[in-house]
Enzyme design. Structure first.
Site, PDB file in Angstrom:
ATOM      1  N   GLY A   8       0.843  -1.199   0.000  1.00 34.90           N
ATOM      2  CA  GLY A   8       0.000   0.000   0.000  1.00 34.90           C
ATOM      3  C   GLY A   8       0.877   1.248   0.000  1.00 34.90           C
ATOM      4  O   GLY A   8       0.545   2.265   0.592  1.00 34.90           O
ATOM      5  N   GLY A  11      -0.508   4.873  -0.933  1.00 35.72           N
ATOM      6  CA  GLY A  11      -1.643   5.418  -0.184  1.00 35.72           C
ATOM      7  C   GLY A  11      -1.242   6.593   0.685  1.00 35.72           C
ATOM      8  O   GLY A  11      -0.098   7.061   0.644  1.00 35.72           O
ATOM      9  N   GLN A  12      -2.206   7.064   1.525  1.00 38.07           N
ATOM     10  CA  GLN A  12      -1.962   8.276   2.319  1.00 38.07           C
ATOM     11  C   GLN A  12      -0.765   8.105   3.254  1.00 38.07           C
ATOM     12  O   GLN A  12       0.080   8.990   3.361  1.00 38.07           O
ATOM     13  CB  GLN A  12      -3.210   8.607   3.165  1.00 38.07           C
ATOM     14  CG  GLN A  12      -3.076   9.901   3.957  1.00 38.07           C
ATOM     15  CD  GLN A  12      -4.152  10.069   5.021  1.00 38.07           C
ATOM     16  OE1 GLN A  12      -4.730   9.092   5.484  1.00 38.07           O
ATOM     17  NE2 GLN A  12      -4.412  11.303   5.418  1.00 38.07           N
ATOM     18  N   ILE A  35      -0.663  -1.922  -6.105  1.00 39.49           N
ATOM     19  CA  ILE A  35      -1.566  -2.707  -6.954  1.00 39.49           C
ATOM     20  C   ILE A  35      -1.749  -1.993  -8.291  1.00 39.49           C
ATOM     21  O   ILE A  35      -1.661  -0.744  -8.337  1.00 39.49           O
ATOM     22  CB  ILE A  35      -2.934  -2.954  -6.273  1.00 39.49           C
ATOM     23  CG1 ILE A  35      -3.608  -1.657  -5.851  1.00 39.49           C
ATOM     24  CG2 ILE A  35      -2.804  -3.916  -5.109  1.00 39.49           C
ATOM     25  CD1 ILE A  35      -5.038  -1.826  -5.378  1.00 39.49           C
ATOM     26  N   TYR A 143     -15.222  -1.285   8.642  1.00 42.29           N
ATOM     27  CA  TYR A 143     -13.825  -0.886   8.837  1.00 42.29           C
ATOM     28  C   TYR A 143     -13.387  -1.206  10.257  1.00 42.29           C
ATOM     29  O   TYR A 143     -12.352  -1.837  10.476  1.00 42.29           O
ATOM     30  CB  TYR A 143     -13.682   0.615   8.584  1.00 42.29           C
ATOM     31  CG  TYR A 143     -12.311   1.180   8.794  1.00 42.29           C
ATOM     32  CD1 TYR A 143     -11.988   1.890   9.947  1.00 42.29           C
ATOM     33  CD2 TYR A 143     -11.327   1.018   7.823  1.00 42.29           C
ATOM     34  CE1 TYR A 143     -10.722   2.418  10.134  1.00 42.29           C
ATOM     35  CE2 TYR A 143     -10.058   1.548   8.008  1.00 42.29           C
ATOM     36  CZ  TYR A 143      -9.766   2.247   9.165  1.00 42.29           C
ATOM     37  OH  TYR A 143      -8.502   2.772   9.343  1.00 42.29           O
ATOM     38  N   LYS A 147     -10.675  -3.899  11.865  1.00 45.30           N
ATOM     39  CA  LYS A 147      -9.546  -3.413  12.681  1.00 45.30           C
ATOM     40  C   LYS A 147      -9.468  -4.183  14.008  1.00 45.30           C
ATOM     41  O   LYS A 147      -8.381  -4.533  14.469  1.00 45.30           O
ATOM     42  CB  LYS A 147      -9.644  -1.913  12.919  1.00 45.30           C
ATOM     43  CG  LYS A 147      -9.325  -1.085  11.674  1.00 45.30           C
ATOM     44  CD  LYS A 147      -7.950  -1.450  11.111  1.00 45.30           C
ATOM     45  CE  LYS A 147      -7.615  -0.720   9.829  1.00 45.30           C
ATOM     46  NZ  LYS A 147      -6.327  -1.178   9.246  1.00 45.30           N
TER      47      LYS A 147
HETATM   48  C1  VAH Z   1     -10.804   6.945   8.318  1.00 43.92           C
HETATM   49  N1  VAH Z   1      -8.728   8.240   8.235  1.00 43.92           N
HETATM   50  O1  VAH Z   1     -11.368   7.998   8.592  1.00 43.92           O
HETATM   51  C2  VAH Z   1      -9.275   6.909   8.457  1.00 43.92           C
HETATM   52  C3  VAH Z   1      -8.902   6.475   9.842  1.00 43.92           C
HETATM   53  C4  VAH Z   1      -9.029   7.020  12.233  1.00 43.92           C
HETATM   54  C5  VAH Z   1      -9.661   7.204  10.926  1.00 43.92           C
HETATM   55  O2  VAH Z   1      -8.976   5.130  10.013  1.00 43.92           O
HETATM   56  O3  VAH Z   1     -11.363   5.945   7.954  1.00 43.92           O
END
Ligand code: VAH
Length: 319
Positions: A8, A11-12, A35, A143, A147
């Site tokens: 990655g 990415g940011q 990728i 998400y 995590k």
């Molecule tokens: C998001 N910038 O907003 C990411 C991050 C803590 C937030 O995981 O999904």
């Protein structure tokens, strides 16, 4: 750490982390994993090796680890929170099936692994103020589910196989280098672009919504320092709360106005991102990271705002 792959890398976080690792570990190899469709360009491409590295392709990853004798894997492959709500199955595939590939390869080949967690790993029942290192984690976003599962699976591979897995729970990250990709905290990046361009900012997050935020230089230093820490001192591994500042859109707008007095902002709240933001902490307690590996942020809101605006003026207007 000597031979590293950043998965990655465009990415940011990855785009800046790869460059810093190449400076620090100039005697070794830092591979930019990417990728197709997100190829490295410019200095990222010219300053070191790059390989197609899709976390869902275990054979491809294993071949890269062998080719470069990789000893450390930074796994930054993820769909951020708002995108993951639109594509939950893809988010699970990348973040969980991909992670399992990485952990299995690392187990077989003896690599250390860093896979970031986030404030997104907490949920509505988590204490929002001074969120403890060890507390209830029942996130309500895909998400966040990935995590928490990432933290648990990474700890499992450490306790069952002795794999060296370590990580941090990132706040919302703010940078002028690479635009973020669909996160709930991205308003805190977009506001600076609007201010420097002299545009009114339309804020998707409601006033009074506090979240942990961090300037990218501090985040990058944390990702490196945790991997360099003395393992004997670590009582925790996946993943450490790290914090630096907590603010809502009004506080951020006020900091921007100190640098750009005419800055204007109005609200058009995005219900999806607002619901996610409401479920996240206001401010984490990062005392364990401070005690176990010496974490300490260097940027506060004023210092970040000044640096962001200075560098965005250069970036946008070639000043
Ligand atoms: C998001 N910038 O907003 C990411 C991050 C803590 C937030 O995981 O999904």
């Amino acid at each position: 750490m000597n031979n590293i792959i950043v998965i990655g890398s465009t990415g940011q976080i990855g785009s800046e982390l790869t460059m810093i690792l190449r400076k620090i570990y100039s005697g070794g190899t830092v591979v930019a994993g990417y990728i197709p469709g997100a190829e490295p360009r410019g200095a990222l491409l010219e300053s070191g090796p790059a390989e197609v590295a899709d976390v869902r392709d275990a054979r491809q990853l294993a071949a890269i680890v062998d080719k470069y004798h990789i000893d450390t894997i930074y796994n930054l492959a993820a769909l951020l929170s708002a995108v993951a709500e639109r594509k939950p199955l893809m988010a699970w595939d990348i973040q969980m099936n991909g992670l399992l590939n990485i952990l299995e390869i690392a187990r077989e080949k003896g690599c250390a692994v860093f896979t970031p967690s986030s404030i997104g790993s907490f949920g509505p029942e988590t204490p929002h103020m001074n969120t403890p290192q060890d507390t209830i984690q029942r996130p309500t976003s895909m998400y966040g589910v990935t995590k928490v599962a990432t933290e648990l699976l990474s700890n499992y591979y450490h306790s069952k196989y002795g794999l060296d897995t370590r990580s941090v729970r990132f706040p919302g990250l703010i940078s002028y280098t690479t635009l973020p990709g669909g996160g709930t905290t991205d308003y805190a990046v977009d506001i600076y672009y609007a201010a420097v361009r002299g545009e009114e900012f339309v804020c998707p997050i409601a006033a009074g919504t506090y979240m942990d935020m961090m300037y990218m230089p501090d985040a990058l230093r944390a990702a490196i320092e945790i991997m360099e820490a003395d393992p004997a001192r670590l009582k925790h591994r996946n993943a450490f709360n790290i914090a630096s500042m907590s603010f809502d859109p009004e506080i951020l707008a006020c900091a921007v106005r100190k640098e750009i007095p005419g800055f204007r902002m109005r609200y058009e709240v995005d219900p999806v991102r607002q619901a996610i933001a409401d479920s996240w902490p206001d401010k984490m307690d990062d005392s364990c990271a401070r005690q176990e590996w010496g974490w300490a942020p260097q940027y506060d809101l004023a210092a970040m705002t000044s640096d962001m605006i200075l560098n965005l003026k250069k970036k946008l207007f070639s000043l």
